[in-house]
Write a protein that holds these residues in place. Structure first.
Motif, mmCIF file in Angstrom:
data_model
loop_
_atom_site.group_PDB
_atom_site.id
_atom_site.type_symbol
_atom_site.label_atom_id
_atom_site.label_comp_id
_atom_site.label_asym_id
_atom_site.label_seq_id
_atom_site.Cartn_x
_atom_site.Cartn_y
_atom_site.Cartn_z
ATOM 1 N N THR A 1 27.885 15.140 18.449
ATOM 2 C CA THR A 1 27.384 15.472 19.780
ATOM 3 C C THR A 1 26.692 16.832 19.774
ATOM 4 O OG1 THR A 1 29.313 16.691 20.610
ATOM 5 C CG2 THR A 1 29.414 14.276 20.693
ATOM 6 N N ASP A 2 25.854 17.031 20.770
ATOM 7 C CA ASP A 2 25.217 18.335 20.945
ATOM 8 C C ASP A 2 26.223 19.377 21.423
ATOM 9 O OD1 ASP A 2 22.807 17.161 20.224
ATOM 10 O OD2 ASP A 2 22.237 16.723 22.293
ATOM 11 N N TYR A 3 27.399 18.924 21.816
ATOM 12 C CA TYR A 3 28.441 19.802 22.340
ATOM 13 C C TYR A 3 29.310 20.388 21.225
ATOM 14 C CZ TYR A 3 32.228 21.226 25.528
ATOM 15 O OH TYR A 3 33.163 21.932 26.243
ATOM 16 N N GLY A 4 29.117 19.910 19.989
ATOM 17 C CA GLY A 4 29.898 20.435 18.874
ATOM 18 C C GLY A 4 31.106 19.604 18.514
ATOM 19 N N GLN A 5 31.051 18.312 18.825
ATOM 20 C CA GLN A 5 32.128 17.395 18.455
ATOM 21 C C GLN A 5 31.593 16.361 17.461
ATOM 22 O OE1 GLN A 5 33.104 15.877 22.364
ATOM 23 N NE2 GLN A 5 34.994 17.080 22.451
ATOM 24 N N LEU A 6 32.465 15.934 16.559
ATOM 25 C CA LEU A 6 32.156 14.813 15.679
ATOM 26 C C LEU A 6 33.166 13.721 16.012
ATOM 27 C CD1 LEU A 6 30.478 13.643 13.344
ATOM 28 C CD2 LEU A 6 32.203 14.544 11.769
ATOM 29 N N ILE A 7 32.662 12.592 16.487
ATOM 30 C CA ILE A 7 33.515 11.478 16.900
ATOM 31 C C ILE A 7 33.360 10.360 15.877
ATOM 32 C CG2 ILE A 7 34.034 9.866 18.760
ATOM 33 C CD1 ILE A 7 32.414 11.849 20.587
ATOM 34 N N VAL A 8 34.477 9.906 15.342
ATOM 35 C CA VAL A 8 34.474 8.853 14.331
ATOM 36 C C VAL A 8 35.095 7.609 14.938
ATOM 37 C CG1 VAL A 8 35.169 8.218 11.995
ATOM 38 C CG2 VAL A 8 34.712 10.618 12.548
ATOM 39 N N SER A 9 34.419 6.468 14.755
ATOM 40 C CA SER A 9 34.859 5.233 15.389
ATOM 41 C C SER A 9 34.830 4.085 14.398
ATOM 42 C CB SER A 9 33.936 4.909 16.580
ATOM 43 O OG SER A 9 34.044 3.564 16.979
ATOM 44 N N MET B 1 20.825 7.104 10.497
ATOM 45 C CA MET B 1 20.867 7.982 11.665
ATOM 46 C C MET B 1 19.924 7.502 12.762
ATOM 47 S SD MET B 1 20.052 12.072 11.983
ATOM 48 C CE MET B 1 18.274 11.887 12.170
ATOM 49 N N THR B 2 20.411 7.546 13.996
ATOM 50 C CA THR B 2 19.565 7.352 15.172
ATOM 51 C C THR B 2 19.848 8.487 16.146
ATOM 52 O OG1 THR B 2 21.230 5.881 16.142
ATOM 53 C CG2 THR B 2 19.416 4.843 14.955
ATOM 54 N N THR B 3 18.826 8.864 16.917
ATOM 55 C CA THR B 3 18.945 9.977 17.852
ATOM 56 C C THR B 3 19.163 9.455 19.260
ATOM 57 O OG1 THR B 3 17.481 11.316 16.463
ATOM 58 C CG2 THR B 3 17.783 12.031 18.735
ATOM 59 N N HIS B 4 20.082 10.110 19.987
ATOM 60 C CA HIS B 4 20.405 9.706 21.351
ATOM 61 C C HIS B 4 20.358 10.927 22.270
ATOM 62 C CE1 HIS B 4 21.729 5.644 20.111
ATOM 63 N NE2 HIS B 4 22.046 6.271 18.996
ATOM 64 N N GLU B 5 20.553 10.691 23.574
ATOM 65 C CA GLU B 5 20.389 11.738 24.573
ATOM 66 C C GLU B 5 21.334 12.907 24.346
ATOM 67 O OE1 GLU B 5 18.216 13.251 27.671
ATOM 68 O OE2 GLU B 5 17.948 11.246 26.804
ATOM 69 N N ASN B 6 22.595 12.617 23.971
ATOM 70 C CA ASN B 6 23.584 13.697 23.849
ATOM 71 C C ASN B 6 24.089 13.907 22.418
ATOM 72 O OD1 ASN B 6 25.044 11.377 23.587
ATOM 73 N ND2 ASN B 6 26.509 11.794 25.237
ATOM 74 N N GLY B 7 23.351 13.368 21.429
ATOM 75 C CA GLY B 7 23.765 13.588 20.048
ATOM 76 C C GLY B 7 23.063 12.657 19.076
ATOM 77 N N ARG B 8 23.620 12.581 17.870
ATOM 78 C CA ARG B 8 23.056 11.726 16.817
ATOM 79 C C ARG B 8 24.135 10.808 16.262
ATOM 80 N NH1 ARG B 8 19.956 16.627 13.955
ATOM 81 N NH2 ARG B 8 21.695 17.652 15.032
ATOM 82 N N SER C 1 26.208 7.535 28.350
ATOM 83 C CA SER C 1 26.549 8.243 29.584
ATOM 84 C C SER C 1 25.797 9.571 29.666
ATOM 85 C CB SER C 1 28.062 8.520 29.619
ATOM 86 O OG SER C 1 28.405 9.567 28.702
ATOM 87 N N ASP C 2 26.044 10.299 30.753
ATOM 88 C CA ASP C 2 25.443 11.626 30.951
ATOM 89 C C ASP C 2 26.381 12.741 30.497
ATOM 90 O OD1 ASP C 2 23.124 10.549 32.086
ATOM 91 O OD2 ASP C 2 24.057 10.456 34.072
ATOM 92 N N PHE C 3 27.502 12.377 29.868
ATOM 93 C CA PHE C 3 28.484 13.380 29.455
ATOM 94 C C PHE C 3 28.136 13.947 28.083
ATOM 95 C CE2 PHE C 3 30.796 11.132 32.692
ATOM 96 C CZ PHE C 3 31.620 12.090 33.268
ATOM 97 N N ASP C 4 28.466 15.243 27.890
ATOM 98 C CA ASP C 4 28.308 15.905 26.594
ATOM 99 C C ASP C 4 29.630 15.991 25.852
ATOM 100 O OD1 ASP C 4 25.536 16.442 26.893
ATOM 101 O OD2 ASP C 4 26.034 18.123 28.207
ATOM 102 N N ASP C 5 30.739 16.036 26.602
ATOM 103 C CA ASP C 5 32.063 16.195 26.009
ATOM 104 C C ASP C 5 32.829 14.881 26.098
ATOM 105 O OD1 ASP C 5 35.147 16.886 26.626
ATOM 106 O OD2 ASP C 5 34.325 18.332 25.206
ATOM 107 N N PHE C 6 33.346 14.414 24.960
ATOM 108 C CA PHE C 6 34.025 13.126 24.920
ATOM 109 C C PHE C 6 35.315 13.143 25.742
ATOM 110 C CE2 PHE C 6 36.702 9.891 22.690
ATOM 111 C CZ PHE C 6 35.894 8.791 22.951
ATOM 112 N N GLU C 7 36.060 14.247 25.709
ATOM 113 C CA GLU C 7 37.308 14.324 26.460
ATOM 114 C C GLU C 7 37.045 14.272 27.966
ATOM 115 O OE1 GLU C 7 40.011 14.129 24.881
ATOM 116 O OE2 GLU C 7 39.448 14.665 22.840
ATOM 117 N N GLU C 8 35.984 14.930 28.420
ATOM 118 C CA GLU C 8 35.636 14.866 29.837
ATOM 119 C C GLU C 8 35.248 13.447 30.237
ATOM 120 O OE1 GLU C 8 32.651 17.687 30.831
ATOM 121 O OE2 GLU C 8 33.882 19.442 30.327
#
Length: 398
Positions: free
Chosen positions: A333-341, A296-303, A383-390
């Motif tokens: 994300t801090d926005y409540g999304q889990l993004i898998v890549s 785990m690493t911590t970033h501006e808009n999530g982990r 980026s400065d975005f919290d939501d991946f879709e945005e």
């Protein structure tokens, strides 16, 4: 690729080490010497009236620049805590654990303590906890050093593997590591002017064969140093999976945009909505770290939770990429999304199945799947975005 900053639990001893007898129990080192990093573990049994009589020690060694750079310890046998530290320091190395004798352990750590001294580097904190290992010094003889080196290095099975490791060690100015792959007399300082350099990509093409069984290869290496990219052309001659000759032929600058194109790979992304509260998710992070074998690493808009492959077989390839050791990424994300890549269909399916079989599965709803021509997730993280879709809507408009 560069390893992420480590996040680990602090440990320590509750009593002075000086007056306690230390009995060696076991130790191991990872077989990642040719990657330029090592993790070392040691367990000791301590004398005294305290019930916590076991000391577990972890060391992280950078063989190129930082030397003996990290020390963590656990006093007692909290195995959840021990597993967490081990995952943080070992999980991303693609390593096998090779047993060490007490003398090998002492000699190895003595050698890197000397490395720190020679290069003016401080030793890690809590020196009083591990000073008994390196003071007095244990100096291994030539045969012992050779045997230890063999244990710390993976078995070489191809010319591609030999060349990629050799160039990686040379660009890192790690002459000891490079010499393990060569016969006597091969120059090891061809690329010292680039130090420190990141060995980003290498393409190998066979040039010609010789009557004595040697094969000449032309190598096109993309490196990064001081925020500048260069392509370096080399001729490497290999016989019996050992480098017998090496020559730097030419080099030329590469723009950041060109380097990005050279390093670009398709990316597969799955987005989930997280249905539990932030507090409940916080209490279940172990599902993303220990159970899914991530760092785990911590970033501006999530982990970010990065999953690495179980070995370093990516080095055994005609086209080497530094980040091919990554299995995939979970980004919460801090926005409540889990993004898998992931970079392949098989890997994204693997990561999705790991989630499907985890305790988090009932609280995750897949909302979108994407395939991109190049990496997008890391752009979102920065980026400065919290939501991946945005974020995707924004870059589409751009």
């Amino acid at each position: 690729m560069s390893r992420p900053k480590l996040t680990v639990i602090e440990g320590g001893l509750s009593a002075s080490m000086k007056n306690r007898e230390k009995n060696f129990v076991s130790a191991y080192v990872t077989n990642t010497r040719l990657m330029g990093v090592l993790s070392v573990y040691a367990r000791w049994q301590l004398s005294g009236p305290e019930p916590e009589s076991d000391l577990h020690q972890f060391f992280y060694i950078d063989c190129e620049e930082a030397g003996l750079e990290t020390y963590k310890s656990i006093f007692g046998n909290d195995f959840d805590e021990i597993s967490y530290i081990e995952q943080s320091l070992v999980g991303g190395l693609g390593a096998r654990k090779i047993s060490l004798t007490e003398r090998q352990l002492r000699g190895l750590l003595t050698g890197y303590a000397r490395f720190n001294e020679t290069h003016g580097l401080p030793l890690p904190e809590n020196y009083d906890e591990y000073s008994f290992i390196i003071d007095p010094e244990t100096l291994l003889d030539r045969e012992e050093i050779s045997a230890l080196m063999c244990n710390m290095c993976v078995d070489i099975v191809s010319d591609y593997q030999t060349i990629n490791y050799f160039l990686m060690r040379c660009f890192g100015r790690d002459h000891a590591g490079a010499s393990y792959l060569t016969v006597s007399g091969v120059p090891l300082d061809l690329y010292d002017d680039y130090f420190p350099a990141t060995f980003c990509k290498n393409v190998i093409d066979e040039d010609r064969s010789y009557d004595d069984g040697a094969i000449s290869y032309m190598c096109e290496s993309l490196i990064e140093h001081d925020n500048i990219y260069e392509t370096v052309i080399s001729r490497i001659v290999v016989r019996d999976m050992r480098v017998v000759a090496a020559k730097k032929c030419s080099s030329f600058a590469v723009s950041t945009a060109e380097a990005a194109m050279m390093l670009a790979k398709p990316e597969f992304v799955t987005v989930y909505e997280v249905l539990i509260s932030e507090e409940d998710m916080e209490n279940n992070l172990g599902e993303l770290t220990i159970n899914l074998n991530t760092i785990m690493t911590t970033h501006e808009n999530g982990r970010m939770f990065m999953a690495f492959k179980k070995n370093n077989d990516h080095v055994n390839s005609r086209i080497f990429r530094l980040n091919n050791d990554v299995k995939g990424v979970y980004y919460l994300t801090d926005y409540g999304q889990l993004i898998v890549s992931a970079y392949s269909l098989s890997d994204i399916k693997y990561l999705e199945n790991k989630l499907r079989n985890s305790m988090l599965a009932p609280f995750l709803v897949p909302t979108a799947k994407y395939e991109f021509k190049e990496s997008v997730l890391f752009e979102f993280v920065q980026s400065d975005f919290d939501d991946f879709e945005e974020f995707l809507s924004f870059i589409r408009n751009e």
